[in-house]
Enzyme design. Structure first.
Site, PDB file in Angstrom:
ATOM      1  N   GLN A  50      55.777  39.382  35.174  1.00 38.62           N
ATOM      2  CA  GLN A  50      55.271  38.159  35.809  1.00 38.62           C
ATOM      3  C   GLN A  50      56.143  37.741  36.978  1.00 38.62           C
ATOM      4  O   GLN A  50      55.657  37.163  37.946  1.00 38.62           O
ATOM      5  CB  GLN A  50      55.191  37.021  34.791  1.00 38.62           C
ATOM      6  CG  GLN A  50      54.124  37.256  33.747  1.00 38.62           C
ATOM      7  CD  GLN A  50      52.814  37.740  34.364  1.00 38.62           C
ATOM      8  OE1 GLN A  50      52.081  36.986  34.968  1.00 38.62           O
ATOM      9  NE2 GLN A  50      52.512  39.033  34.209  1.00 38.62           N
TER      10      GLN A  50
ATOM     11  N   HIS B  96      55.007  38.609  40.451  1.00 43.37           N
ATOM     12  CA  HIS B  96      53.785  38.058  41.038  1.00 43.37           C
ATOM     13  C   HIS B  96      54.053  37.306  42.330  1.00 43.37           C
ATOM     14  O   HIS B  96      53.364  37.494  43.325  1.00 43.37           O
ATOM     15  CB  HIS B  96      53.090  37.118  40.053  1.00 43.37           C
ATOM     16  CG  HIS B  96      51.973  37.804  39.334  1.00 43.37           C
ATOM     17  ND1 HIS B  96      50.883  38.303  39.976  1.00 43.37           N
ATOM     18  CD2 HIS B  96      51.783  38.071  38.021  1.00 43.37           C
ATOM     19  CE1 HIS B  96      50.061  38.866  39.093  1.00 43.37           C
ATOM     20  NE2 HIS B  96      50.583  38.740  37.896  1.00 43.37           N
TER      21      HIS B  96
ATOM     22  N   GLU C 226      51.377  29.650  30.401  1.00 44.35           N
ATOM     23  CA  GLU C 226      50.132  30.370  30.683  1.00 44.35           C
ATOM     24  C   GLU C 226      50.019  31.568  29.735  1.00 44.35           C
ATOM     25  O   GLU C 226      48.993  31.782  29.109  1.00 44.35           O
ATOM     26  CB  GLU C 226      50.154  30.843  32.140  1.00 44.35           C
ATOM     27  CG  GLU C 226      48.914  31.618  32.531  1.00 44.35           C
ATOM     28  CD  GLU C 226      49.065  32.374  33.857  1.00 44.35           C
ATOM     29  OE1 GLU C 226      50.208  32.584  34.313  1.00 44.35           O
ATOM     30  OE2 GLU C 226      48.036  32.769  34.417  1.00 44.35           O
ATOM     31  N   HIS C 227      51.102  32.341  29.652  1.00 40.72           N
ATOM     32  CA  HIS C 227      51.138  33.475  28.728  1.00 40.72           C
ATOM     33  C   HIS C 227      52.284  33.254  27.758  1.00 40.72           C
ATOM     34  O   HIS C 227      53.385  32.895  28.183  1.00 40.72           O
ATOM     35  CB  HIS C 227      51.429  34.789  29.460  1.00 40.72           C
ATOM     36  CG  HIS C 227      50.480  35.076  30.569  1.00 40.72           C
ATOM     37  ND1 HIS C 227      50.764  34.831  31.890  1.00 40.72           N
ATOM     38  CD2 HIS C 227      49.235  35.596  30.551  1.00 40.72           C
ATOM     39  CE1 HIS C 227      49.742  35.188  32.645  1.00 40.72           C
ATOM     40  NE2 HIS C 227      48.794  35.656  31.853  1.00 40.72           N
TER      41      HIS C 227
ATOM     42  N   ASP D 178      46.328  41.283  31.163  1.00 37.66           N
ATOM     43  CA  ASP D 178      46.153  41.126  32.605  1.00 37.66           C
ATOM     44  C   ASP D 178      45.046  42.033  33.127  1.00 37.66           C
ATOM     45  O   ASP D 178      44.397  41.729  34.117  1.00 37.66           O
ATOM     46  CB  ASP D 178      47.452  41.493  33.335  1.00 37.66           C
ATOM     47  CG  ASP D 178      48.450  40.361  33.296  1.00 37.66           C
ATOM     48  OD1 ASP D 178      48.038  39.226  33.023  1.00 37.66           O
ATOM     49  OD2 ASP D 178      49.652  40.622  33.512  1.00 37.66           O
TER      50      ASP D 178
ATOM     51  N   HIS E 267      16.285  -1.428  26.600  1.00 37.79           N
ATOM     52  CA  HIS E 267      16.592  -0.308  25.691  1.00 37.79           C
ATOM     53  C   HIS E 267      15.925  -0.553  24.342  1.00 37.79           C
ATOM     54  O   HIS E 267      15.259   0.324  23.783  1.00 37.79           O
ATOM     55  CB  HIS E 267      18.108  -0.186  25.464  1.00 37.79           C
ATOM     56  CG  HIS E 267      18.851   0.513  26.576  1.00 37.79           C
ATOM     57  ND1 HIS E 267      19.070  -0.073  27.804  1.00 37.79           N
ATOM     58  CD2 HIS E 267      19.427   1.736  26.639  1.00 37.79           C
ATOM     59  CE1 HIS E 267      19.748   0.743  28.561  1.00 37.79           C
ATOM     60  NE2 HIS E 267      19.980   1.879  27.865  1.00 37.79           N
TER      61      HIS E 267
HETATM   62  N1  LIG Z   1      46.975  32.286  36.953  1.00 36.85           N
HETATM   63  C1  LIG Z   1      46.334  33.402  37.139  1.00 36.85           C
HETATM   64  O1  LIG Z   1      45.421  33.757  36.399  1.00 36.85           O
HETATM   65  C2  LIG Z   1      46.714  34.295  38.297  1.00 36.85           C
HETATM   66  C3  LIG Z   1      46.175  35.582  38.455  1.00 36.85           C
HETATM   67  C4  LIG Z   1      46.533  36.328  39.568  1.00 36.85           C
HETATM   68  C5  LIG Z   1      47.409  35.800  40.532  1.00 36.85           C
HETATM   69  N2  LIG Z   1      47.924  34.567  40.315  1.00 36.85           N
HETATM   70  C6  LIG Z   1      48.778  33.892  41.259  1.00 36.85           C
HETATM   71  O2  LIG Z   1      48.063  33.819  42.466  1.00 36.85           O
HETATM   72  C7  LIG Z   1      48.965  33.677  43.499  1.00 36.85           C
HETATM   73  C8  LIG Z   1      48.561  34.595  44.603  1.00 36.85           C
HETATM   74  O3  LIG Z   1      49.212  34.142  45.742  1.00 36.85           O
HETATM   75  P1  LIG Z   1      49.144  34.914  47.115  1.00 36.85           P
HETATM   76  O4  LIG Z   1      49.911  34.102  48.098  1.00 36.85           O
HETATM   77  O5  LIG Z   1      49.543  36.314  46.911  1.00 36.85           O
HETATM   78  O6  LIG Z   1      47.614  34.982  47.504  1.00 36.85           O
HETATM   79  P2  LIG Z   1      46.527  33.875  47.722  1.00 36.85           P
HETATM   80  O7  LIG Z   1      45.285  34.643  48.029  1.00 36.85           O
HETATM   81  O8  LIG Z   1      46.474  32.915  46.613  1.00 36.85           O
HETATM   82  O9  LIG Z   1      46.979  33.078  49.003  1.00 36.85           O
HETATM   83  C9  LIG Z   1      46.980  33.687  50.255  1.00 36.85           C
HETATM   84  C10 LIG Z   1      46.482  32.683  51.261  1.00 36.85           C
HETATM   85  O10 LIG Z   1      47.351  31.566  51.307  1.00 36.85           O
HETATM   86  C11 LIG Z   1      47.213  30.955  52.572  1.00 36.85           C
HETATM   87  N3  LIG Z   1      48.516  30.532  53.061  1.00 36.85           N
HETATM   88  C12 LIG Z   1      49.658  31.245  53.034  1.00 36.85           C
HETATM   89  N4  LIG Z   1      50.641  30.530  53.600  1.00 36.85           N
HETATM   90  C13 LIG Z   1      50.095  29.356  54.023  1.00 36.85           C
HETATM   91  C14 LIG Z   1      50.605  28.216  54.680  1.00 36.85           C
HETATM   92  N5  LIG Z   1      51.891  28.134  55.017  1.00 36.85           N
HETATM   93  N6  LIG Z   1      49.789  27.189  54.951  1.00 36.85           N
HETATM   94  C15 LIG Z   1      48.491  27.261  54.593  1.00 36.85           C
HETATM   95  N7  LIG Z   1      47.948  28.323  53.965  1.00 36.85           N
HETATM   96  C16 LIG Z   1      48.746  29.363  53.685  1.00 36.85           C
HETATM   97  C17 LIG Z   1      46.631  31.975  53.514  1.00 36.85           C
HETATM   98  O11 LIG Z   1      45.401  31.519  53.953  1.00 36.85           O
HETATM   99  C18 LIG Z   1      46.448  33.226  52.646  1.00 36.85           C
HETATM  100  O12 LIG Z   1      45.205  33.843  52.892  1.00 36.85           O
HETATM  101  C19 LIG Z   1      50.342  33.982  42.950  1.00 36.85           C
HETATM  102  O13 LIG Z   1      51.025  32.769  42.818  1.00 36.85           O
HETATM  103  C20 LIG Z   1      50.051  34.593  41.590  1.00 36.85           C
HETATM  104  O14 LIG Z   1      51.055  34.305  40.681  1.00 36.85           O
HETATM  105  C21 LIG Z   1      47.589  33.799  39.251  1.00 36.85           C
HETATM  106  N1  LIG Z   2      49.270  37.978  35.393  1.00 34.27           N
HETATM  107  C1  LIG Z   2      48.227  37.439  36.209  1.00 34.27           C
HETATM  108  C2  LIG Z   2      47.722  36.167  35.584  1.00 34.27           C
HETATM  109  O1  LIG Z   2      48.665  35.224  35.572  1.00 34.27           O
HETATM  110  C3  LIG Z   2      47.064  38.332  36.379  1.00 34.27           C
HETATM  111  C4  LIG Z   2      47.328  39.653  36.953  1.00 34.27           C
HETATM  112  C5  LIG Z   2      46.667  40.245  37.957  1.00 34.27           C
HETATM  113  N2  LIG Z   2      47.178  41.480  38.104  1.00 34.27           N
HETATM  114  C6  LIG Z   2      48.122  41.604  37.246  1.00 34.27           C
HETATM  115  N3  LIG Z   2      48.228  40.502  36.528  1.00 34.27           N
END
Ligand SMILES: NC(=O)c1ccc[n+]([C@@H]2O[C@H](COP(=O)([O-])OP(=O)(O)OC[C@H]3O[C@@H](n4cnc5c(N)ncnc54)[C@H](O)[C@@H]3O)[C@@H](O)[C@H]2O)c1
Ligand SMILES: N[C@H](CO)Cc1c[nH]c[nH+]1
Length: 895
Positions: free
Chosen positions: A718, A721, A787-788, A823, A882
């Site tokens: 995690q 991520h 979350e997990h 996942d 009513h």
């Molecule tokens: N909870 C879940 O089930 C789960 C599953 C998968 C991923 N995740 C999480 O999702 C998140 C993915 O994040 P990511 O950043 O890789 O992708 P993302 O797609 O969530 O965000 C990317 C977008 O953020 C925007 N962005 C980036 N910087 C910015 C700024 N300064 N101002 C405004 N907009 C901005 C841009 O438009 C970009 O396209 C991670 O935090 C990961 O832990 C959670």
């Molecule tokens: N761990 C994420 C959910 O919090 C989901 C994910 C996507 N790919 C791998 N893992």
């Protein structure tokens, strides 16, 4: 040995600098004469030449012991002191405790006799004599024998200053005898070779070719006359085995690059000429019996081997460790991913300097061996970042260290008074306390980067203390600030539709979609090349879809219900899909086909008629084939090439090309989550959201039975991520050594991860929570609401603990249930509530994509049985209409 000799100019001289640099690539030593010992410190003398210099003070104005020591401290290999009288010279030599770094230079062969040499025994490592061609080989042999009486490694240097190949030819037999002979450095040339055969290079220029100096003492033991040549990098990693000929050596020395003899092509092989993987020559050495060579080179990417790997040996991986870190930093300096921590360090000088001070302090404070290792690693990281930023390579630092190792005089090395005083004060403080942190202290300040998690002990942190409450917080940015950032983005999309989407995608994702629609339409297979989707990936996605579908279809079974609450009164709840749903698939730092299927499969199972998927495009504007493959599988209507708040807004309000949806689901970073919340509260958008699913997090409850490797691997799964993820180990009654073993594994495994830079930003925000009992661990986990939740406990214990879990997104039970299975493919959903929202939200499930409609059917008897109850309550509320809607049916009201 044959070595070049040169009188060093006192003033800066670029030509001499270049010559010295070239000589240092192949000469075993370089004899230098100086007018002043301090000349050696002239900035134009390269470190590589200083390390090989034998410096004669015979013509120097000052040859006092201090002058000799200054030379040796400057890093020269040997100082050559002039012979005056036996008493004088022995007195001088005795004052310099470095016999292996001293030679004595005689003006005349007549000065050399057994008594004089006996007086020098143990004080020097050899003598220098002038050489003229009237000295016979026999004489040389006799003196050599005398010089070697004390120590057979002692040197006899014959200072010839030869300038022609003919003179060199007369010296070579003497070198074969064991003498070291000098030739004039000024006469050494680096001509081009006119032949590519294995024979000696033929040259057209005057002087002594450098390659001749090198080869005249080599003897090949091979029928083809070649010299086996080991090639290494500057960290002594062997890159490969090749062959050299006299001609290839001449070319290598002329060009200062890796040039060899290719046996397959029977000609010269200019390494990298076709592949681009060229080499800068650092040094050539002969082996001890002069029949093999070693080339030390700077190998340029992608590497030495034809497999595009660093080395031909082993897996081909470049060495890790400090050298690997230095290489990575160097690469980052050239092209650091924007926003990465390392690039911040390169830009923000104050940050780098502050981190250096902070890490040095933490190293000072480190106690256990594991802590010292962690902190030392942090210090080395920031030291190398500072050096790289200043254009200083690891080799430069090593050269300074090597030069220091050659110092003869030693400094006392005391600390400056202010630092000595600070440490003394620290010792005094720690000896007057027991060293424990106060029970109610807030969690300690922590470094922002590194592979170390923060520590806290629940035994000394009561559950009602502020410190305990602080532990439940996630490392999120200021929510108000993020909301202020996303509001104008949402507004722009509302006002300008597609144009804003294109503009914001260019701004935040650096992808130019101008002239194309931000939306891809089905079939999505038309938007990628089938060969870009590997068969095994397709099969893995199919298996994952099948398992997720099986589990989510089973959730439909309980959907409809019908109950008779009183005779004649039937209440039902029917389920209807939400018609239009928007699925946000994150894509900022990873391509997530898994998130596509975790959202798309339940939406399809639920029966949603319009599925819109939004995801940030790749650099070339495309969407990953894996995501598009899933989009086809779940029957999506559109794939919107946009991410972040702009994608959420497009789905919430609709644009010219993006369909407006009724509910937006899916995880994302803080901008995505904030945009979902803003849109959900705007009645103009009329859109729902699944939950605030932000940065991933995991909490592992493990006890002493847990395998530290598994625990570490789960935490890292995690941590990789995103920088804003948080991982927590709740260590139940583990010893220091057991916790240390997990941390060691975290460090080791993290270093091997390609996303180690992200991990380094996550771990310092993460916790190792020591729990005295399993119950304390469970209480903490329920309060944290992860979350997990991984229960890495013996099976029976883990199964029993599940009953006590009140708050968690998804639970992984036992040592063989890594979170990765959930996942990707076991069947449960991975879109789960984060930030502690697991206290009140469920993860995505089939129910996320449906709404419930209730129905009721009352017979005439049924209404008569309930009429009085309804009329009474309506009367209490003063809502007569009513009451009358019932009364009029049961004959109690007439108009
Ligand atoms: N909870 C879940 O089930 C789960 C599953 C998968 C991923 N995740 C999480 O999702 C998140 C993915 O994040 P990511 O950043 O890789 O992708 P993302 O797609 O969530 O965000 C990317 C977008 O953020 C925007 N962005 C980036 N910087 C910015 C700024 N300064 N101002 C405004 N907009 C901005 C841009 O438009 C970009 O396209 C991670 O935090 C990961 O832990 C959670
Ligand atoms: N761990 C994420 C959910 O919090 C989901 C994910 C996507 N790919 C791998 N893992």
């Amino acid at each position: 040995m044959i070595i070049p000799t040169l009188s060093l100019a006192a003033a800066a001289d670029q030509e001499q600098e270049q010559l010295l640099t070239r000589l240092a690539t192949f000469a075993p030593a370089i004899k230098l004469s100086v007018a002043q010992p301090a000349d050696l410190l002239a900035p134009y003398v390269p470190m590589s030449a200083i390390a090989r210099a034998w410096v004669s003070l015979a013509t120097a104005a000052d040859s006092s012991p201090e002058a000799v020591l200054a030379l040796l401290d400057a890093g020269v290999d040997k100082a050559i002191v002039p012979f005056s009288t036996p008493d004088n010279v022995t007195a001088l030599l005795r004052s310099i405790p470095a016999p292996d770094r001293l030679l004595v230079q005689f003006q005349d062969w007549l000065q050399v006799n057994p008594a004089t040499l006996a007086a020098l025994a143990g004080l020097v490592s050899g003598i220098v004599l002038p050489w003229t061609d009237n000295i016979s080989a026999e004489q040389v042999g006799q003196v050599l024998a005398l010089v070697r009486t004390q120590d057979k490694r002692n040197l006899l240097v014959l200072d010839s200053q030869a300038t022609t190949p003919a003179q060199l030819a007369t010296l070579v037999p003497l070198a074969h005898l064991g003498a070291t002979v000098t030739v004039s450095a000024a006469a050494i040339t680096f001509p081009s070779t006119t032949t590519s055969s294995t024979s000696s290079s033929s040259t057209s220029e005057e002087g002594i070719p450098a390659s001749t100096l090198l080869t005249s003492l080599l003897t090949s033991d091979r029928p083809d006359g070649l010299f086996p040549t080991i090639v290494t990098d500057t960290h002594a990693t062997p890159l490969g085995l090749v062959y050299s000929s006299a001609a290839s050596l001449a070319e290598a020395l002329r060009t200062g690059t890796g040039v060899y003899y290719s046996r397959s092509r029977s000609g010269l092989w200019y390494k990298g000429a076709t592949s681009g993987a060229t080499q800068q020559l650092v040094r050539i050495d002969a082996d001890c019996d002069t029949d093999a060579l070693r080339f030390i080179v700077h190998q340029h990417p992608p590497g030495f081997c034809h497999r595009d790997t660093h080395t031909c040996f082993g897996t081909g991986a470049a060495p890790g460790g400090i050298a690997g870190l230095a290489r990575t930093l160097q690469a980052r300096k050239v092209s650091a991913p924007e926003g990465s921590y390392t690039s911040r360090l390169f830009i923000d000088k104050d940050l780098l300097d502050a981190k250096l001070l902070e890490e040095a302090q933490e190293l000072v404070d480190a106690g256990s061996a594991s802590e010292v290792a962690q902190e030392a690693a942090d210090v080395i990281y920031f030291v190398l970042a500072k050096a790289t930023k200043a254009g200083v390579s690891l080799a430069d630092i090593e050269a300074v260290l090597d030069a220091r190792a050659r110092k003869v005089t030693r400094r006392k090395g005391d600390a400056k008074p202010q630092y000595a005083a600070a440490i003394a004060a620290k010792r005094r403080t720690s000896s007057t306390t027991n060293g424990d942190a106060p029970a109610h202290a807030a969690p300690a300040a922590v470094p922002e980067v590194g592979l170390k998690m923060k520590h806290v002990d629940l035994a000394t942190t009561p559950s009602d203390s502020p410190a305990y409450a602080a532990l439940l917080q996630r490392p999120i940015l200021n929510a108000d600030k993020i909301t202020k950032i996303v509001q104008p983005i949402i507004q722009a999309v509302r006002e300008k539709g597609d144009a804003a989407l294109v503009e914001l995608t260019k701004k935040f994702d650096r992808v130019d979609l101008a002239g194309t629609s931000p939306v891809l339409l089905p079939p999505f297979a038309q938007h990628y090349n089938p060969s870009d989707l590997r068969a095994d990936v397709r099969a893995a996605i199919d298996t994952a879809i099948s398992n997720v579908e099986t589990f989510h279809r089973a959730q439909l079974a309980e959907a409809d219900l019908q109950v008779e609450t009183m005779p004649g009164i039937t209440c039902s709840r029917i389920v209807r899909p939400i018609e239009r749903v928007g699925l946000y698939v994150p894509g900022g730092s990873a391509v997530l086909p898994s998130s596509t299927l975790m959202l798309g499969v339940p939406a399809r199972v639920a029966g949603c008629s319009t599925i819109v998927i939004a995801t940030p495009p790749r650099a070339d504007g495309s969407v990953a084939p894996e995501v598009l493959y899933v989009a086809d599988k779940v029957g999506a209507a559109q794939v919107v090439r946009a991410g972040g708040a702009q994608a959420v807004a497009a789905m919430a309000y609709g644009t010219e090309s993006v369909l407006k949806v009724d509910k937006i689901c899916g995880p994302g970073n803080q901008f995505v989550t904030a945009a979902k919340l803003v849109c959900a509260t705007d009645t103009n958008a009329m859109v729902a959201i699944d939950m605030p699913a932000g940065p991933s997090e995991v909490l592992v409850i493990a006890d002493a039975d847990a395998d530290p490797r598994y625990v570490a691997a789960d935490l890292l799964s995690q941590a990789e991520h995103g920088p804003d993820s948080q991982v927590v180990l709740v260590a139940v009654n583990m010893s220091d050594a057991q916790v240390g073993a997990v941390e060691d594994q975290v460090r080791k495994q993290a270093e091997l991860l390609p996303r180690v830079d992200i991990v380094k930003q996550c771990l310092p925000k993460s916790w190792v929570v020591r729990a005295p009992t399993l119950d304390a661990a469970i209480d903490f986990s329920n309060a944290y609401a992860p979350e997990h939740l991984i229960l890495n406990l013996p099976d029976a214990t883990a199964l029993a603990v599940v009953d006590k879990i009140t708050n968690a997104g998804s639970v992984f039970v036992g040592a063989y249930s890594p979170e990765s299975c959930g996942d990707y493919a076991s069947g449960t959903n991975h879109t789960l509530p984060t930030y502690g929202y697991a206290r009140m939200y469920s993860g995505v499930n089939t129910g996320t994509f449906v709404k419930h409609i209730t129905t009721q059917y009352l017979t005439k008897d049924g209404l008569e049985g309930l009429a009085q109850c309804v009329m009474t309550l309506a009367e209490v509320e003063g809502l007569d209409a009513h009451a009358r809607a019932v009364a009029i049916r049961v004959g109690k009201f007439n108009v």
